[in-house]
Design a protein around this motif. Sequence first.
Motif, PDB file in Angstrom:
ATOM      1  N   ARG A  65      27.653  86.688  99.241  1.00 50.29           N
ATOM      2  CA  ARG A  65      27.449  87.358  97.770  1.00 50.29           C
ATOM      3  C   ARG A  65      27.368  88.898  97.672  1.00 50.29           C
ATOM      4  O   ARG A  65      26.848  89.519  98.668  1.00 50.29           O
ATOM      5  N   GLU A  66      28.087  89.336  96.828  1.00 51.19           N
ATOM      6  CA  GLU A  66      27.995  90.625  96.538  1.00 51.19           C
ATOM      7  C   GLU A  66      26.404  91.035  95.963  1.00 51.19           C
ATOM      8  O   GLU A  66      25.619  90.276  95.589  1.00 51.19           O
TER       9      GLU A  66
ATOM     10  N   HIS B   8      38.708  83.333  97.725  1.00 53.84           N
ATOM     11  CA  HIS B   8      37.644  84.410  98.109  1.00 53.84           C
ATOM     12  C   HIS B   8      36.475  84.117  97.203  1.00 53.84           C
ATOM     13  O   HIS B   8      35.101  84.029  97.548  1.00 53.84           O
TER      14      HIS B   8
ATOM     15  N   GLU C 148      32.741  83.133  98.418  1.00 57.07           N
ATOM     16  CA  GLU C 148      31.769  84.296  98.495  1.00 57.07           C
ATOM     17  C   GLU C 148      30.615  83.671  97.348  1.00 57.07           C
ATOM     18  O   GLU C 148      29.365  84.059  98.003  1.00 57.07           O
TER      19      GLU C 148
END
Length: 183
Positions: free
Chosen positions: A138-139, A93, A97
């Motif tokens: 990306r967050e 993850h 990510e």
Amino acid sequence: MSDGPAVRRLASRVVYENAWMTIREDEVERLDGSRGIYGLVEKTDFAVVVPAEGDGFHMVEEYRYPIGRRTWNFPQGSLPGRRRGTPEEVARHELAEETGFRAATLTPIGFLHSSHGMSGQGCHVFLATGLVPGEHAREPEEQDMRQGFVTRAEFKRLVREGSITDDSTVAAYTLLTLYEESR
């Protein structure tokens, strides 16, 4: 000297909690019978991924709010919302990510406690090879993240000059070196 716990918890209370962590304060009793408090940060274990290719690594750089500056590190983190997954799921993850890469092979090369004086959180370290590029996801906190390829010589230079200060990244490099020496 006993192998049992040197500190015994008498009581515990949550002082603060959010989507990433819980801060707890424990009332404790030490071996000599004296009492005190112990503050702990509870976070889920995370993964550090060493995306290796040729004579170097794919790394990410971002602004780190707690230290007030940008630094380079290997992709790392945990699942959102304190979700739990297998160490490999977390590693896959985080790699995808932050970098967009998918790894054909993820090899576990070690486990470390990240700050055992204040937290039980640990990190699983993986070597990622057979990298296939893709789109990152990306967050919001990672929107200023950049990625780049760093040779092993550049990695060492960045550590020496203070551009890599992340302890998990330096420790992962050490585990990688030990893994390679044992092969």
